[in-house]
Write an enzyme that holds these catalytic residues in place. Structure first.
Site, PDB file in Angstrom:
ATOM      1  CB  SER A  79      16.079  41.487  79.340  1.00 18.18           C
ATOM      2  OG  SER A  79      15.274  42.533  78.839  1.00 18.18           O
ATOM      3  CE  LYS A  85      14.760  38.320  78.117  1.00 20.88           C
ATOM      4  NZ  LYS A  85      14.563  37.949  76.797  1.00 20.88           N
ATOM      5  CG  HIS A 138      11.655  40.679  81.306  1.00 21.74           C
ATOM      6  ND1 HIS A 138      11.791  40.799  79.937  1.00 21.74           N
ATOM      7  CD2 HIS A 138      12.125  41.828  81.834  1.00 21.74           C
ATOM      8  CE1 HIS A 138      12.328  41.973  79.662  1.00 21.74           C
ATOM      9  NE2 HIS A 138      12.542  42.610  80.786  1.00 21.74           N
ATOM     10  CG  ASN A 139      10.769  38.526  76.797  1.00 24.62           C
ATOM     11  OD1 ASN A 139      11.541  39.033  77.596  1.00 24.62           O
ATOM     12  ND2 ASN A 139      11.175  38.009  75.661  1.00 24.62           N
ATOM     13  CD  GLU A 185       9.835  43.611  76.261  1.00 27.02           C
ATOM     14  OE1 GLU A 185      10.698  43.131  77.024  1.00 27.02           O
ATOM     15  OE2 GLU A 185       9.926  43.535  75.026  1.00 27.02           O
TER      16      GLU A 185
HETATM   17  P1  NBP Z   1      19.879  35.337  66.387  1.00 30.59           P
HETATM   18  O1  NBP Z   1      18.761  34.862  67.232  1.00 30.59           O
HETATM   19  O2  NBP Z   1      19.579  36.009  65.104  1.00 30.59           O
HETATM   20  O3  NBP Z   1      20.841  34.093  66.094  1.00 30.59           O
HETATM   21  C1  NBP Z   1      21.963  34.259  65.313  1.00 30.59           C
HETATM   22  C2  NBP Z   1      23.043  33.267  65.687  1.00 30.59           C
HETATM   23  O4  NBP Z   1      22.553  31.935  65.583  1.00 30.59           O
HETATM   24  C3  NBP Z   1      24.210  33.390  64.726  1.00 30.59           C
HETATM   25  O5  NBP Z   1      25.396  33.160  65.435  1.00 30.59           O
HETATM   26  C4  NBP Z   1      23.923  32.274  63.733  1.00 30.59           C
HETATM   27  O6  NBP Z   1      25.064  31.801  63.057  1.00 30.59           O
HETATM   28  C5  NBP Z   1      23.406  31.222  64.674  1.00 30.59           C
HETATM   29  N1  NBP Z   1      22.708  30.165  63.964  1.00 30.59           N
HETATM   30  C6  NBP Z   1      21.549  30.178  63.286  1.00 30.59           C
HETATM   31 BR1  NBP Z   1      20.474  31.637  63.040  1.00 30.59          BR
HETATM   32  N2  NBP Z   1      21.249  29.004  62.740  1.00 30.59           N
HETATM   33  C7  NBP Z   1      22.259  28.188  63.111  1.00 30.59           C
HETATM   34  C8  NBP Z   1      22.515  26.825  62.883  1.00 30.59           C
HETATM   35  N3  NBP Z   1      21.660  26.052  62.222  1.00 30.59           N
HETATM   36  N4  NBP Z   1      23.648  26.311  63.381  1.00 30.59           N
HETATM   37  C9  NBP Z   1      24.505  27.072  64.064  1.00 30.59           C
HETATM   38  N5  NBP Z   1      24.315  28.385  64.346  1.00 30.59           N
HETATM   39  C10 NBP Z   1      23.212  28.928  63.864  1.00 30.59           C
HETATM   40  O7  NBP Z   1      20.894  36.263  67.217  1.00 30.59           O
HETATM   41  P2  NBP Z   1      20.631  37.359  68.338  1.00 30.59           P
HETATM   42  O8  NBP Z   1      19.571  38.314  67.938  1.00 30.59           O
HETATM   43  O9  NBP Z   1      21.987  37.863  68.702  1.00 30.59           O
HETATM   44  O10 NBP Z   1      20.064  36.511  69.562  1.00 30.59           O
HETATM   45  C11 NBP Z   1      20.776  35.450  70.171  1.00 30.59           C
HETATM   46  C12 NBP Z   1      19.871  34.808  71.212  1.00 30.59           C
HETATM   47  O11 NBP Z   1      19.576  35.792  72.209  1.00 30.59           O
HETATM   48  C13 NBP Z   1      18.535  34.329  70.664  1.00 30.59           C
HETATM   49  O12 NBP Z   1      18.110  33.189  71.363  1.00 30.59           O
HETATM   50  C14 NBP Z   1      17.610  35.484  70.965  1.00 30.59           C
HETATM   51  O13 NBP Z   1      16.253  35.069  71.089  1.00 30.59           O
HETATM   52  C15 NBP Z   1      18.164  35.971  72.297  1.00 30.59           C
HETATM   53  N6  NBP Z   1      17.912  37.386  72.581  1.00 30.59           N
HETATM   54  C16 NBP Z   1      17.929  38.315  71.593  1.00 30.59           C
HETATM   55  C17 NBP Z   1      17.706  39.652  71.885  1.00 30.59           C
HETATM   56  C18 NBP Z   1      17.732  40.712  70.807  1.00 30.59           C
HETATM   57  O14 NBP Z   1      17.375  41.859  71.120  1.00 30.59           O
HETATM   58  N7  NBP Z   1      18.156  40.397  69.599  1.00 30.59           N
HETATM   59  C19 NBP Z   1      17.478  40.032  73.211  1.00 30.59           C
HETATM   60  C20 NBP Z   1      17.512  39.070  74.204  1.00 30.59           C
HETATM   61  C21 NBP Z   1      17.720  37.750  73.880  1.00 30.59           C
HETATM   62  P3  NBP Z   1      25.397  32.356  61.593  1.00 30.59           P
HETATM   63  O15 NBP Z   1      26.084  33.667  61.778  1.00 30.59           O
HETATM   64  O16 NBP Z   1      26.297  31.320  61.026  1.00 30.59           O
HETATM   65  O17 NBP Z   1      24.107  32.477  60.840  1.00 30.59           O
END
Ligand code: NBP
Length: 492
Positions: A130, A185, A188-189, A192
């Site tokens: 988080s 987690k 937690h959300n 939030e």
């Molecule tokens: P995203 O949740 O937007 O995921 C993007 C990643 O997933 C990229 O590497 C993308 O590859 C890959 N991906 C997707 Br979309 N479809 C795919 C597929 N079919 N096959 C292989 N790879 C694939 O990224 P994020 O916001 O960095 O979050 C990552 C994780 O962390 C998620 O589970 C999210 O819920 C969690 N999270 C996010 C946050 C936040 O604030 N963003 C906070 C805490 C936790 P590509 O580049 O090739 O499209």
């Protein structure tokens, strides 16, 4: 190729890239892979240039870069993609290697994956992370669970990159078996959601009942942030209220009033219903977002059912400076008491989930992990940790001496704040539902006696009596025409 990386990370979106840089800052060499190779190339040539971060076009290359036992972390979109990566990685790994899922996976998936991989000798960790982009880069709150045997190997990296609480403790510790990390987690959300909803209710009261302008509201939230409500969400609320649009007017009023949600709040409410734990404030926060999202329907309803809150004569009336001070003091107490209630409900849920799913959770440590790095970080989490340290068997946070006194002192102000809001037609679902929960929780007797009578009347569901021992069940032939047969199955 000789193995040179301490850990591999798959998924170079916002979270992945920032976690990799954070790990590298702490001396860990990282191998990275992304489905779209151009993102790997751009990362290696950009933010990762000159660092011990290695790009891998294929999973085979990634695994070959890793020191043993291999640690591979997934930071990809939750769901089937995680299963697909596990399937591709497993044949490339050996017994004792570790797969870590740092995305927002649903905890039953993590339970299943931990079990399935255990049979293959691969250790699985499902961890909540988080803090968003900023947290990932500079120190998130990390909530790992899964295969405890893998923890010693992952702990140094995670505790190095995690946020540190005021006393220097890393905001990361082992949560528990199977899906416990992702469960914590998820809650937690959801907490939030509740904290945010409470703040929006206070904002509407300040704005529409007291007629405060945005500078005044921002100043008040900044003042609250210096007191017992000190928290990241209160702090950013003050900043948001101060932010102006290009035309100089408050930007917040230009934002469409429809709230989005991704699912962790909903998962929590569904799970709480299944476990029979009343997380009422969180549930109201989830439903408040759902109602807000029905914007067009609300606009149509307003034309038929209005005037709503804030309309002339219904809400804002001039109040004296002294009255305003008193009203705001009540509001602060109401927000604080409701917040304590929400956390108490969240920890009730943890206790029941741990019992139901067979986890051992250190509740004080969970509150400790939330003290830094995450969105709900706040001053009062230290009080929760202390409450559980003083009494690990604590039945409910509301019974802890550190909170019970505050609740008894706040309840009068809390009632007045809710009554004022209701009188002005301001919806306060979180603040008022938490108050109702609190009043019910501290009631030695509730009107459920009448409810049981109703159930027995129409469905012969039986009841227990106050003048007989628990476990003895009675049925009354209420109408004189019913029989003496009781129901074991019918449940309406
Ligand atoms: P995203 O949740 O937007 O995921 C993007 C990643 O997933 C990229 O590497 C993308 O590859 C890959 N991906 C997707 Br979309 N479809 C795919 C597929 N079919 N096959 C292989 N790879 C694939 O990224 P994020 O916001 O960095 O979050 C990552 C994780 O962390 C998620 O589970 C999210 O819920 C969690 N999270 C996010 C946050 C936040 O604030 N963003 C906070 C805490 C936790 P590509 O580049 O090739 O499209």
């Amino acid at each position: 190729m000789s193995a040179k990386a301490d850990i591999g990370l798959i998924g170079l979106a916002v979270m992945g890239q920032n976690l990799v840089l954070n790990m590298n800052d702490h001396g860990y060499a990282v191998a990275v892979h992304n489905r779209t190779t151009s993102k790997t190339t751009e990362f290696i040539g950009g933010p990762a240039a000159g660092r011990t971060i290695f790009g891998a076009e294929t999973l085979e290359e990634l695994v070959a870069e890793l020191k043993s036992p291999r640690r591979v972390m997934l930071m990809v979109k939750a769901g089937e993609i995680v299963d697909a990566y596990i399937e591709k990685l497993t044949p490339l790994l050996e017994a004792g290697d570790i797969i870590i899922d740092g995305g927002n996976s649903h905890y039953p998936d993590t339970e299943r994956r931990t079990r399935t991989l255990r049979e293959k000798g691969i250790h699985y960790i499902g961890t909540g992370v988080s803090g968003g982009e900023e947290g990932a880069r500079n120190g998130p709150s990390i909530m790992p669970g899964g295969e405890v045997k893998a923890w010693p190997s992952v702990k140094p990296i995670f505790q190095a990159i995690a946020a540190k609480a005021g006393d220097g403790t890393p905001c990361c510790d082992w949560v528990g078996d199977g899906g416990a990390g992702h469960y914590v987690k998820m809650v937690h959300n959801a907490i939030e959601y509740g904290d945010m909803q409470l703040i929006t209710e206070a904002y509407q009261i300040m704005h529409e009942v007291l007629g405060m302008n945005h500078e005044e509201m921002a100043d008040l939230f900044s003042t609250w942030d210096k007191g017992r409500l000190e928290s990241y969400l209160i702090e950013i609320t003050a900043e948001i209220l101060r932010t102006k649009d290009e035309d100089g007017s408050p930007l917040v009023e230009k934002i469409l009033d429809t709230a989005g949600q991704k699912g962790t709040g909903k998962w929590t409410v569904v799970d709480s219903a299944q476990l029979g734990i009343p997380v009422t404030l969180i549930a109201e926060a989830v439903y408040a977002r759902a109602l807000s999202a029905r914007k067009e329907e609300r606009v149509r309803a307003a034309a038929i059912l209005g005037p709503g809150p804030g309309a002339a004569g219904s809400a804002s009336r001039p109040v004296s400076a002294a009255d305003r001070e008193a009203i705001l003091a009540d509001l602060e107490a109401a927000v604080y008491a409701a917040k304590i209630t929400s956390y108490a409900q969240g920890f009730m849920l943890f206790r029941e989930a741990a019992r139901e799913y067979g986890w051992t959770i250190d509740y004080g440590a969970v509150a400790g992990m939330w003290r830094g790095g995450c969105i709900i970080r706040s001053a009062f989490l230290s009080d929760i940790t202390e409450a559980f340290e003083a009494n690990p068997e604590l039945e409910n946070l509301l019974q802890a001496p550190v909170f019970s006194g505050i609740m008894l002192e706040a309840v009068g102000a809390w009632r007045r704040a809710v009554v004022r809001a209701v009188g002005a037609g301001i919806p306060v679902p979180a603040m008022s539902s938490a108050l109702s929960f609190f009043e019910a929780y501290r009631s030695a007797r509730l009107p459920a006696n009448l409810l049981q009578a109703q159930r027995d009347y129409f469905g012969a569901h039986t009841y227990e009596r106050v003048d007989r021992p628990r476990g003895e069940f009675f049925h009354t032939n209420w109408t004189g025409s019913g029989g003496s047969v009781t129901s074991g199955t019918y449940d309406a």
